[in-house]
Design a protein around this motif. Structure first.
Motif, PDB file in Angstrom:
ATOM      1  N   GLN A 180     -10.488  -1.682  12.020  1.00 11.87           N
ATOM      2  CA  GLN A 180      -9.429  -2.653  11.756  1.00 11.87           C
ATOM      3  C   GLN A 180      -8.912  -3.285  13.046  1.00 11.87           C
ATOM      4  O   GLN A 180      -8.804  -2.617  14.076  1.00 11.87           O
ATOM      5  CB  GLN A 180      -8.267  -1.974  11.023  1.00 11.87           C
ATOM      6  CG  GLN A 180      -8.635  -1.452   9.645  1.00 11.87           C
ATOM      7  CD  GLN A 180      -9.025  -2.553   8.700  1.00 11.87           C
ATOM      8  OE1 GLN A 180      -8.240  -3.464   8.420  1.00 11.87           O
ATOM      9  NE2 GLN A 180     -10.252  -2.485   8.194  1.00 11.87           N
ATOM     10  N   PHE A 181      -8.609  -4.575  12.950  1.00 10.54           N
ATOM     11  CA  PHE A 181      -8.049  -5.337  14.059  1.00 10.54           C
ATOM     12  C   PHE A 181      -6.775  -6.021  13.574  1.00 10.54           C
ATOM     13  O   PHE A 181      -6.348  -5.812  12.444  1.00 10.54           O
ATOM     14  CB  PHE A 181      -9.077  -6.356  14.557  1.00 10.54           C
ATOM     15  CG  PHE A 181     -10.376  -5.736  14.991  1.00 10.54           C
ATOM     16  CD1 PHE A 181     -10.512  -5.187  16.258  1.00 10.54           C
ATOM     17  CD2 PHE A 181     -11.458  -5.665  14.120  1.00 10.54           C
ATOM     18  CE1 PHE A 181     -11.700  -4.604  16.657  1.00 10.54           C
ATOM     19  CE2 PHE A 181     -12.656  -5.077  14.504  1.00 10.54           C
ATOM     20  CZ  PHE A 181     -12.776  -4.547  15.770  1.00 10.54           C
ATOM     21  N   ASN A 182      -6.146  -6.820  14.426  1.00  3.94           N
ATOM     22  CA  ASN A 182      -4.952  -7.543  14.001  1.00  3.94           C
ATOM     23  C   ASN A 182      -5.243  -8.308  12.717  1.00  3.94           C
ATOM     24  O   ASN A 182      -6.292  -8.951  12.583  1.00  3.94           O
ATOM     25  CB  ASN A 182      -4.501  -8.515  15.084  1.00  3.94           C
ATOM     26  CG  ASN A 182      -3.765  -7.835  16.211  1.00  3.94           C
ATOM     27  OD1 ASN A 182      -3.771  -6.602  16.321  1.00  3.94           O
ATOM     28  ND2 ASN A 182      -3.126  -8.615  17.062  1.00  3.94           N
ATOM     29  N   ALA A 183      -4.306  -8.214  11.776  1.00  3.59           N
ATOM     30  CA  ALA A 183      -4.515  -8.847  10.469  1.00  3.59           C
ATOM     31  C   ALA A 183      -3.170  -9.046   9.795  1.00  3.59           C
ATOM     32  O   ALA A 183      -2.130  -8.598  10.292  1.00  3.59           O
ATOM     33  CB  ALA A 183      -5.420  -7.972   9.601  1.00  3.59           C
ATOM     34  N   ALA A 184      -3.180  -9.725   8.657  1.00  2.10           N
ATOM     35  CA  ALA A 184      -1.963  -9.876   7.870  1.00  2.10           C
ATOM     36  C   ALA A 184      -1.459  -8.504   7.426  1.00  2.10           C
ATOM     37  O   ALA A 184      -2.247  -7.601   7.132  1.00  2.10           O
ATOM     38  CB  ALA A 184      -2.237 -10.753   6.652  1.00  2.10           C
ATOM     39  N   LEU A 243       2.540  -5.127  -9.685  1.00  2.05           N
ATOM     40  CA  LEU A 243       3.092  -5.059  -8.342  1.00  2.05           C
ATOM     41  C   LEU A 243       3.831  -6.343  -8.007  1.00  2.05           C
ATOM     42  O   LEU A 243       3.582  -7.402  -8.588  1.00  2.05           O
ATOM     43  CB  LEU A 243       2.009  -4.782  -7.293  1.00  2.05           C
ATOM     44  CG  LEU A 243       0.884  -5.795  -7.091  1.00  2.05           C
ATOM     45  CD1 LEU A 243       1.295  -6.923  -6.135  1.00  2.05           C
ATOM     46  CD2 LEU A 243      -0.358  -5.111  -6.565  1.00  2.05           C
ATOM     47  N   CYS A 244       4.749  -6.227  -7.074  1.00  2.00           N
ATOM     48  CA  CYS A 244       5.340  -7.401  -6.441  1.00  2.00           C
ATOM     49  C   CYS A 244       5.607  -7.052  -4.987  1.00  2.00           C
ATOM     50  O   CYS A 244       5.965  -5.925  -4.653  1.00  2.00           O
ATOM     51  CB  CYS A 244       6.597  -7.873  -7.154  1.00  2.00           C
ATOM     52  SG  CYS A 244       8.022  -6.792  -7.031  1.00  2.00           S
ATOM     53  N   GLY A 245       5.359  -8.018  -4.115  1.00  2.00           N
ATOM     54  CA  GLY A 245       5.537  -7.781  -2.692  1.00  2.00           C
ATOM     55  C   GLY A 245       5.345  -9.056  -1.907  1.00  2.00           C
ATOM     56  O   GLY A 245       5.297 -10.158  -2.470  1.00  2.00           O
ATOM     57  N   VAL A 246       5.252  -8.918  -0.611  1.00  2.00           N
ATOM     58  CA  VAL A 246       5.061 -10.068   0.272  1.00  2.00           C
ATOM     59  C   VAL A 246       4.059  -9.697   1.356  1.00  2.00           C
ATOM     60  O   VAL A 246       3.842  -8.518   1.659  1.00  2.00           O
ATOM     61  CB  VAL A 246       6.388 -10.519   0.922  1.00  2.00           C
ATOM     62  CG1 VAL A 246       7.383 -10.980  -0.133  1.00  2.00           C
ATOM     63  CG2 VAL A 246       6.996  -9.416   1.762  1.00  2.00           C
ATOM     64  N   THR A 247       3.446 -10.707   1.928  1.00  2.00           N
ATOM     65  CA  THR A 247       2.518 -10.503   3.035  1.00  2.00           C
ATOM     66  C   THR A 247       2.783 -11.536   4.122  1.00  2.00           C
ATOM     67  O   THR A 247       3.333 -12.608   3.849  1.00  2.00           O
ATOM     68  CB  THR A 247       1.057 -10.594   2.546  1.00  2.00           C
ATOM     69  OG1 THR A 247       0.173 -10.192   3.587  1.00  2.00           O
ATOM     70  CG2 THR A 247       0.714 -12.005   2.090  1.00  2.00           C
ATOM     71  N   SER A 248       2.409 -11.210   5.339  1.00  2.00           N
ATOM     72  CA  SER A 248       2.649 -12.108   6.466  1.00  2.00           C
ATOM     73  C   SER A 248       1.656 -13.260   6.470  1.00  2.00           C
ATOM     74  O   SER A 248       0.557 -13.155   5.908  1.00  2.00           O
ATOM     75  CB  SER A 248       2.574 -11.343   7.790  1.00  2.00           C
ATOM     76  OG  SER A 248       1.251 -10.891   8.025  1.00  2.00           O
ATOM     77  N   LEU A 249       2.015 -14.349   7.128  1.00  2.00           N
ATOM     78  CA  LEU A 249       1.138 -15.507   7.271  1.00  2.00           C
ATOM     79  C   LEU A 249       0.370 -15.470   8.585  1.00  2.00           C
ATOM     80  O   LEU A 249      -0.513 -16.295   8.795  1.00  2.00           O
ATOM     81  CB  LEU A 249       1.955 -16.801   7.189  1.00  2.00           C
ATOM     82  CG  LEU A 249       2.718 -17.016   5.882  1.00  2.00           C
ATOM     83  CD1 LEU A 249       3.529 -18.310   5.948  1.00  2.00           C
ATOM     84  CD2 LEU A 249       1.782 -17.029   4.687  1.00  2.00           C
ATOM     85  N   GLN A 250       0.719 -14.516   9.459  1.00  2.12           N
ATOM     86  CA  GLN A 250       0.054 -14.374  10.747  1.00  2.12           C
ATOM     87  C   GLN A 250      -0.451 -12.940  10.900  1.00  2.12           C
ATOM     88  O   GLN A 250      -0.132 -12.073  10.089  1.00  2.12           O
ATOM     89  CB  GLN A 250       1.008 -14.739  11.882  1.00  2.12           C
ATOM     90  CG  GLN A 250       1.538 -16.172  11.777  1.00  2.12           C
ATOM     91  CD  GLN A 250       2.500 -16.515  12.895  1.00  2.12           C
ATOM     92  OE1 GLN A 250       2.223 -16.275  14.074  1.00  2.12           O
ATOM     93  NE2 GLN A 250       3.646 -17.063  12.532  1.00  2.12           N
ATOM     94  N   ASN A 251      -1.226 -12.707  11.931  1.00  2.00           N
ATOM     95  CA  ASN A 251      -1.850 -11.399  12.139  1.00  2.00           C
ATOM     96  C   ASN A 251      -1.038 -10.528  13.093  1.00  2.00           C
ATOM     97  O   ASN A 251      -0.544 -11.011  14.123  1.00  2.00           O
ATOM     98  CB  ASN A 251      -3.259 -11.567  12.680  1.00  2.00           C
ATOM     99  CG  ASN A 251      -4.183 -12.226  11.687  1.00  2.00           C
ATOM    100  OD1 ASN A 251      -3.930 -12.185  10.485  1.00  2.00           O
ATOM    101  ND2 ASN A 251      -5.257 -12.829  12.161  1.00  2.00           N
ATOM    102  N   PHE A 252      -0.945  -9.244  12.764  1.00  2.00           N
ATOM    103  CA  PHE A 252      -0.183  -8.290  13.555  1.00  2.00           C
ATOM    104  C   PHE A 252      -0.921  -6.959  13.594  1.00  2.00           C
ATOM    105  O   PHE A 252      -1.882  -6.735  12.844  1.00  2.00           O
ATOM    106  CB  PHE A 252       1.220  -8.105  12.973  1.00  2.00           C
ATOM    107  CG  PHE A 252       2.010  -9.374  12.898  1.00  2.00           C
ATOM    108  CD1 PHE A 252       2.692  -9.846  14.000  1.00  2.00           C
ATOM    109  CD2 PHE A 252       2.046 -10.121  11.719  1.00  2.00           C
ATOM    110  CE1 PHE A 252       3.406 -11.038  13.955  1.00  2.00           C
ATOM    111  CE2 PHE A 252       2.762 -11.301  11.654  1.00  2.00           C
ATOM    112  CZ  PHE A 252       3.444 -11.766  12.769  1.00  2.00           C
ATOM    113  N   SER A 253      -0.462  -6.055  14.455  1.00  2.00           N
ATOM    114  CA  SER A 253      -1.135  -4.762  14.616  1.00  2.00           C
ATOM    115  C   SER A 253      -0.365  -3.611  13.989  1.00  2.00           C
ATOM    116  O   SER A 253      -0.757  -2.451  14.138  1.00  2.00           O
ATOM    117  CB  SER A 253      -1.388  -4.466  16.105  1.00  2.00           C
ATOM    118  OG  SER A 253      -0.196  -4.551  16.847  1.00  2.00           O
TER     119      SER A 253
END
Length: 215
Positions: free
Chosen positions: A146-150, A9-19
């Motif tokens: 689940q709550f706000n998360a990356a 796999l290749c991808g990206v993830t956020s550094l902050q939490n979102f919904s």
């Protein structure tokens, strides 16, 4: 337990939490996953493109021979199917698992193919997750609330037989759901790289991700 040893796999993830997260995805014009059978062994390899919340909820589209004699597109949702403990006796599969869903796109009234551009949207809200493909909604309960998360997005494959490849796939117009409003994933938000045995991917841009998978 599922075997992830042949996954890439290749991808990206956020550094902050979102919904939530949403995007457009231009699917490859060509995908190779090998033959239906290798000797007596059914080919279970696949290529997939999906959104992620909390490194836990994963929902997207996949291309495989599974349960068919020609490659087909599917919609899939995993809201905890890989996280059952041993005493539950449950796991990942096409059976009565409330946290896993996979359907041929024709079964659910969707129509797209190689080279199509589709929209994806992932909204995990407490006890359930809603996933939208081209505006069509699917909802499953979450195994854990689940709550706000990356959040993030990924292209990947299971490549047990070593045949998987695809031409360029491109994510675009990637947005977060932040305090009830959709905001662009612009340069200022930053991102982290998510790679797993990703050497065969030829990457044109990292975020939004545009890449192809070579043999």
């Amino acid at each position: 337990m599922p075997d992830f040893s042949n996954d890439r796999l290749c991808g990206v993830t956020s550094l902050q939490n979102f919904s939530g997260i949403r995007c457009n995805l231009n699917l490859p014009n060509a995908i190779e996953i090998g033959d239906d059978y290798f000797g007596m062994q059914k080919n279970t390899d696949y290529v997939n493109f999906y959104l992620i919340h909390n490194a836990y909820v994963e929902c997207g589209v996949s291309y495989s021979y599974k349960n068919t004699t020609s490659p087909h597109w599917r919609v899939f949702m995993n809201t905890g199917a890989f996280y059952y403990t041993a005493d539950t006796g449950l796991g990942h599969g096409d059976y009565d698992n409330p946290h896993w869903m996979t359907k041929f796109i024709e079964e659910v009234g969707l129509n797209f193919g190689l080279g199509s551009t589709i929209s994806l949207e992932l909204l995990p809200t407490g006890s359930s997750t809603t996933f939208k493909v081209n505006g069509k909604s699917f909802t499953l309960p979450n195994y854990h609330k689940q709550f706000n998360a990356a959040v993030g997005y990924t292209m990947g494959c299971e490549d047990f037989y070593g045949y998987c490849s695809h031409s360029t796939a491109t994510f675009s117009q990637v947005q977060f759901l932040n305090n009830g409003s959709w905001v662009d994933w612009s340069y200022g938000w930053g991102y982290a790289v998510e790679d797993k045995r990703a050497e065969p991917y030829g990457i044109y841009t990292r975020n939004p991700l545009s890449a192809y998978l070579q043999k």
